[in-house]
Design a protein around this motif. Structure first.
Motif, short mmCIF file in Angstrom:
data_model
loop_
_atom_site.label_atom_id
_atom_site.label_comp_id
_atom_site.label_asym_id
_atom_site.label_seq_id
_atom_site.Cartn_x
_atom_site.Cartn_y
_atom_site.Cartn_z
N SER A 1 -5.02 71.89 68.21
CA SER A 1 -5.05 72.65 66.97
C SER A 1 -3.70 72.55 66.29
N GLY A 2 -3.68 72.81 65.00
CA GLY A 2 -2.42 72.91 64.28
C GLY A 2 -2.15 71.80 63.29
N ARG A 3 -2.56 70.59 63.58
CA ARG A 3 -2.33 69.47 62.67
C ARG A 3 -3.57 68.58 62.68
N THR A 4 -3.56 67.56 61.87
CA THR A 4 -4.69 66.62 61.81
C THR A 4 -4.76 65.83 63.10
N PHE A 5 -5.80 66.09 63.86
CA PHE A 5 -5.92 65.53 65.21
C PHE A 5 -5.88 64.02 65.20
N ASN A 6 -6.56 63.39 64.26
CA ASN A 6 -6.63 61.93 64.31
C ASN A 6 -5.36 61.25 63.78
N ASP A 7 -4.31 62.02 63.52
CA ASP A 7 -2.99 61.45 63.25
C ASP A 7 -2.23 61.15 64.52
N TYR A 8 -2.79 61.54 65.66
CA TYR A 8 -2.05 61.49 66.92
C TYR A 8 -2.70 60.61 67.97
N VAL A 9 -1.85 59.83 68.62
CA VAL A 9 -2.21 59.18 69.87
C VAL A 9 -2.22 60.26 70.95
N MET A 10 -3.20 60.19 71.83
CA MET A 10 -3.32 61.19 72.88
C MET A 10 -3.17 60.53 74.24
N GLN B 1 3.50 71.47 64.03
CA GLN B 1 3.25 71.80 65.42
C GLN B 1 1.80 71.49 65.80
N VAL B 2 1.65 71.04 67.02
CA VAL B 2 0.33 70.81 67.59
C VAL B 2 0.25 71.61 68.87
N GLN B 3 -0.81 72.37 69.00
CA GLN B 3 -1.04 73.12 70.23
C GLN B 3 -2.14 72.43 71.03
N LEU B 4 -1.88 72.27 72.31
CA LEU B 4 -2.82 71.57 73.20
C LEU B 4 -3.19 72.49 74.36
N VAL B 5 -4.47 72.59 74.64
CA VAL B 5 -4.93 73.43 75.74
C VAL B 5 -5.90 72.62 76.60
N GLU B 6 -5.50 72.40 77.86
CA GLU B 6 -6.34 71.68 78.80
C GLU B 6 -7.29 72.62 79.52
N SER B 7 -8.40 72.07 79.95
CA SER B 7 -9.35 72.82 80.78
C SER B 7 -10.13 71.84 81.62
N GLY B 8 -10.84 72.36 82.62
CA GLY B 8 -11.71 71.53 83.42
C GLY B 8 -11.19 71.18 84.79
N GLY B 9 -9.97 71.58 85.10
CA GLY B 9 -9.45 71.30 86.42
C GLY B 9 -10.14 72.13 87.48
N GLY B 10 -9.85 71.82 88.74
CA GLY B 10 -10.45 72.57 89.83
C GLY B 10 -10.33 71.83 91.14
N LEU B 11 -11.13 72.28 92.09
CA LEU B 11 -11.15 71.70 93.44
C LEU B 11 -12.39 70.81 93.57
N ASP C 1 5.48 64.08 71.77
CA ASP C 1 6.07 65.21 71.06
C ASP C 1 5.51 66.56 71.48
N TYR C 2 4.27 66.58 71.89
CA TYR C 2 3.61 67.84 72.20
C TYR C 2 2.89 67.74 73.55
N TRP C 3 2.90 68.86 74.27
CA TRP C 3 2.32 68.92 75.60
C TRP C 3 1.49 70.17 75.77
N GLY C 4 0.43 70.04 76.56
CA GLY C 4 -0.30 71.22 76.98
C GLY C 4 0.36 71.86 78.19
N GLN C 5 -0.24 72.93 78.66
CA GLN C 5 0.34 73.67 79.78
C GLN C 5 -0.06 73.10 81.13
N GLY C 6 -1.05 72.21 81.12
CA GLY C 6 -1.48 71.56 82.35
C GLY C 6 -2.65 72.27 83.00
N ALA D 1 -1.06 65.16 76.17
CA ALA D 1 0.09 65.08 75.29
C ALA D 1 -0.27 64.33 74.02
N ALA D 2 0.52 64.57 72.97
CA ALA D 2 0.24 63.96 71.67
C ALA D 2 1.51 63.36 71.07
#
Length: 124
Positions: free
Chosen positions: A25-34, A1-11, A112-117, A97-98
């Motif tokens: 977090s959760g797996r080896t980050f550089n194994d994944y295309v983002m 499992q890979v957990q993804l958390v986005e931040s930085g959005g706004g108006l 395979d994996y998505w953040g919450q947006g 996404a990853a």
């Protein structure tokens, strides 16, 4: 499992800039295309940009070329999206996404994996 958390959005006003971050977090980050996608109300989720495992290759939707920049810091397990010259029509929820493989990187269904947006609102 890979957990993804986005931040930085706004108006932001039209023509302005925002920088989104996506911490993994959760797996080896550089194994994944983002990838980054966005979804406006009533519309399908659309490809924005993607980056290869090492960051050596990047891909952009035609609509954002020259204005958006994707990057990644594998030591920090984070991918970034720098957005400049934003337009009101780019108001949307932005998702990171990853996936393991680069093929069809523009297709949401291949990830395979998505953040919450994170919401980005561009005012005119």
């Amino acid at each position: 499992q890979v957990q993804l958390v986005e931040s930085g959005g706004g108006l932001v006003q039209a023509g302005g800039s925002l920088r989104l971050s996506c911490a993994a977090s959760g797996r080896t980050f550089n194994d994944y295309v983002m990838g980054w996608f966005r979804q406006a109300p009533g519309k399908e989720r659309a490809f924005v940009t993607a980056i290869s495992w090492s960051g050596g290759s990047t891909y952009y939707a035609d609509s954002v070329k020259g204005r958006f920049t994707i990057s990644r810091d594998n030591a920090k397990n984070t991918v970034y999206l720098q957005m400049d010259s934003l337009k009101p029509e780019e108001t949307a929820v932005y998702y990171c996404a990853a996936k393991k493989f680069l093929a069809s990187h523009w297709l949401p269904a291949t990830y395979d994996y998505w953040g919450q947006g994170t919401q980005v609102t561009v005012s005119s």
